[in-house]
Every structure is written in structure tokens, then in C-alpha cells.
Write an enzyme that holds these catalytic residues in place. Structure first.
Site, PDB file in Angstrom:
ATOM      1  NE  ARG A 126      -3.652   2.119   2.735  1.00 58.71           N
ATOM      2  CZ  ARG A 126      -3.569   2.687   3.924  1.00 58.71           C
ATOM      3  NH1 ARG A 126      -2.844   2.094   4.892  1.00 58.71           N
ATOM      4  NH2 ARG A 126      -4.195   3.811   4.191  1.00 58.71           N
ATOM      5  CG  HIS A 130      -1.768   4.913  -0.869  1.00 57.80           C
ATOM      6  ND1 HIS A 130      -2.648   5.415   0.075  1.00 57.80           N
ATOM      7  CD2 HIS A 130      -2.417   3.875  -1.454  1.00 57.80           C
ATOM      8  CE1 HIS A 130      -3.763   4.705   0.060  1.00 57.80           C
ATOM      9  NE2 HIS A 130      -3.636   3.759  -0.858  1.00 57.80           N
ATOM     10  CD1 TRP A 269     -11.793  -5.818  -0.711  1.00 54.65           C
ATOM     11  CD2 TRP A 269      -9.905  -5.629   0.476  1.00 54.65           C
ATOM     12  NE1 TRP A 269     -11.552  -4.481  -0.532  1.00 54.65           N
ATOM     13  CE2 TRP A 269     -10.396  -4.329   0.191  1.00 54.65           C
ATOM     14  CE3 TRP A 269      -8.722  -5.738   1.213  1.00 54.65           C
ATOM     15  CZ2 TRP A 269      -9.749  -3.162   0.615  1.00 54.65           C
ATOM     16  CZ3 TRP A 269      -8.081  -4.595   1.625  1.00 54.65           C
ATOM     17  CH2 TRP A 269      -8.597  -3.326   1.337  1.00 54.65           C
TER      18      TRP A 269
END
Length: 374
Positions: A126, A130, A269
Site C-alpha cells: 500500500r 500510494h 477482502w
């Protein structure tokens, strides 16, 4: 014994049983920028290049030591020129040096004990995403080149909540390998996270430089999970991606989970949040998703177990006609997903980096820890 030590052989066993796929083909990877011109063959060119490195480095240090923000920006420009000179003279660390950094990253992300299912891999991925996903092709600003998340206000942007965990991990590695830029370190860490969690090989090459607070992009350039298809397209088209690449990049949600103290959302998820698979797409179509009844932000949960979640931006992939076509294809074909994700993620990691800064005309394929075993 750490949880990571137990999980590693289980992961290899699961990978062997579930992912009997053809060896990844580096020829299928896309090329994203023009080749770096070859260095001059004469010794004169070499000495001039080295001279530029020494002169640029000295002036850059003087400017960096100045309190003037303008001087710091000028310093960054000189550092960029210095990087280009290094490329021209081959005055750079070798691929083997970067492989050592990769190996150290792999050790760190796997030494997580009970943090988020026993791996720092998802949060490190991540960070890479990002740090790169702020690019704006219209202005040429943002992207991975300056590693601006080291500074406020970007480090405090809502979309980056919780990424201090990954930055602090990477800081330990930066102390060991002080010569690597933060931008190269963070993006290489993203590659390592994908590959070490049983994902595809991702082409990567170094060349990013570190910038200053003045390079911080404005807030709002990363996806807002509460939005729909128009917002998703606005965000990704701004970076230069098309619908197929958008859906492929969303597949990174096969890994990790949301936290109420960060994004406000909660849950993983997939059932295997430390294994890179195409289960994200399969679950989108195979499970029945209902709106979660709780006091948090609007999200979906699977009706059967109520242990999985999907964000509004995830569910859009099953509703938008163009997105759905690619999502269904990835649910049906893991090899296709791996190929397309690898290409899109490699493109993402290079956004905002001038071509002349790269130390290689073609990206490298870094070996996994298992690749290096005799």
C-alpha cells in the site's frame, strides 16, 4: 517460533498445490518509456560525467544546507542532473546491490508475528501504491520520484492513514542501505511484497531521487473508497491508465484488510489476505454481497460468513459494463490477471520519474527468496 516461520512452508505448499502456472514470461511486460541514450564510449565523456557528479553533489549539499526553500528545490534539480550523470557514467550500485536490499525487505515483511495475519507485506504494498498513485500526467507532478510522503501534509492525508507502519519499517532498511533513495526503496518494497506473497514477477528499475516539502502533491489524488465509477475513472485516467489497467490494479485488494482506526472500514477482502491470488475477483462474482449494518461507513459484507468486506469502489467492478468485462476475465483466468497486474503495477511505480534518471534502459526482474535457494 514466530508465526512467519510457520506460515512460510504453508505458503509454499499452498502455492505448489494451487498455482501450477507457466513460468512468467518477461517478454510480455510492457515498456513504458524511451530508452536511455547509451553512455559515451570515450574516456573524456566518462571524466566529464564524473566531474558533473562531484560538482553537482557539492553544490547540492551547499544548497541543501541553506534554509531557503528555493535553494532546496534547486538542490533537487541538481540531484536530478547528478542522477542522470551517474547513469551516463555507470556510476551506480549494481543489480546485485539492489537484490540485497530486496532480500532484506523480504525478511522484514515476513517477520510480523501476529500483525495483520502475520505479514507486513500488504501495508508495504500500500505504501508503494500510494506513493506512486499521486501522479498527474497533465502537470507532471506527483508520483514516486520524490518520495514526498515523508513530509506533512501528505503523510497526514486521510488516504495514507496507517502507512506510518510501513514507512517506519522501511526506515530501518534505509539505515542499513543509506545509498538507496526513499522512492527506490518504497517501490522495490512493493515489488518484494507482491512477489514474496506468491504474486507475479514485477519489472522494476532504480533511479528515483528524494525531494522536499515543496514537491508534496495536493490531497485528493488517491481513490475515495466511497465513490462510484466516474470517480474511479477520474483518478486513474489522470494518471494515464485505461479501464483494463484500472481493474487489474484493483486486484491488489486480494491482500490485506481495512482497519476502523485508519480508513474507517473494517475487514479483509479475501480468506487468504497474505496470498496474492485472483480470489478478489472470484469472490466479487461468487458471493452474495449485502450492505453491512453497522455504525461505520457504507461497505458490503458477504451474506454467507459476514467475515469478508467489499468497498463501494470494489463493487462497482461488477456493475459497470466495461469494468465488469475485465473483472470477470480475471476471475476466470489467474494467469491473465497476473500478467496484466504485473504490467500495470510496473507502470504505476514509474509514474513521475524522468526517463533519463533510470539506471537501466530496461526494467529488471528481481529474484524472490525462493528463487535464490540452491
Amino acid at each position: 517460533m514466530s508465526f512467519a516461520a510457520i506460515r512460510a512452508p504453508l505458503r509454499r505448499q499452498a502455492l505448489s498445490a494451487s498455482f501450477k502456472r507457466a513460468e512468467l514470461r518477461t517478454s510480455s511486460f510492457r515498456k513504458y518509456s524511451t530508452e536511455v541514450p547509451p553512455a559515451a564510449k570515450s574516456n573524456t565523456g566518462l571524466y566529464v560525467g564524473l566531474g558533473a557528479v562531484v560538482l553537482g553533489g557539492g553544490v547540492a549539499y551547499y544548497l541543501y544546507d541553506s534554509s531557503s526553500e528555493t535553494a532546496k528545490v534547486t538542490s533537487t534539480t541538481l540531484k536530478s542532473a547528478t542522477q542522470s550523470a551517474k547513469v551516463a557514467t555507470n556510476f551506480v550500485p549494481t543489480k546485485e546491490d539492489y537484490q540485497k536490499v530486496y532480500n532484506r525487505i523480504a525478511e522484514v515483511i515476513d517477520d510480523a508475528d501476529d500483525y495483520d495475519n502475520g505479514s507486513f507485506g500488504p501495508v508495504v504494498l500500500r505504501l508503494a501504491w500510494h506513493a506512486s498513485g499521486t501522479y498527474d500526467k497533465a502537470t507532471g507532478t506527483g508520483g514516486s520520484n520524490y518520495a514526498t510522503m515523508r513530509f506533512q501534509p501528505e503523510s497526514l492525508h486521510g488516504a495514507n492513514a496507517g502507512l506510518h507502519v510501513a514507512r517506519e519499517l522501511m526506515e530501518k532498511i534505509k539505515q542499513e542501505f543509506s545509498w538507496i533513495s526513499y522512492g527506490d526503496l518504497w517501490t522495490l518494497a512493493g515489488v518484494a511484497a507482491v512477489q514474496e506473497m506468491a504474486g507475479p514477477k514485477v519489472p522494476w528499475r532504480p533511479g528515483r531521487i528524494d525531494g522536499f516539502e515543496s514537491h508534496v502533491p495536493p490531497d485528493g489524488r488517491l481513490p475515495d473508497a466511497s465513490q462510484g465509477a466516474p470517480h474511479i475513472r477520474d483518478i486513474f485516467y489522470r494518471m494515464g491508465f485505461d479501464d483494463q489497467e484500472i481493474v487489474a490494479l484493483c486486484g491488489a485488494h486480494a491482500l490485506g484488510r481495512c482497519h476502523t482506526d485508519r480508513s474507517g472500514y473494517d475487514g479483509p477482502w479475501t480468506f487468504s489476505p497474505t496470498m496474492f491470488t485472483n480470489d478478489y475477483y472470484k469472490l466479487l462474482f461468487d458471493e452474495k454481497w449485502v450492505w453491512k449494518k453497522w455504525n461505520g461507513p457504507k461497505q458490503l459484507e458477504d451474506k454467507k460468513t459476514k467475515s469478508l468486506m467489499m468497498l463501494p469502489t470494489d463493487y462497482v467492478l461488477t456493475q459497470d459494463k466495461s469494468f465488469k468485462k475485465y473483472a470477470k476475465a480475471y476471475a476466470d483466468d489467474v494467469d491473465l490477471f497476473f500478467k496484466d497486474f504485473s504490467a500495470a503495477f510496473a507502470k504505476l511505480l514509474e509514474l513521475g520519474v524522468p526517463t533519463q534518471q533510470f539506471v537501466a534502459s530496461e526494467p529488471w526482474i528481481m529474484q524472490t527468496v525462493d528463487d535464490q535457494k540452491p
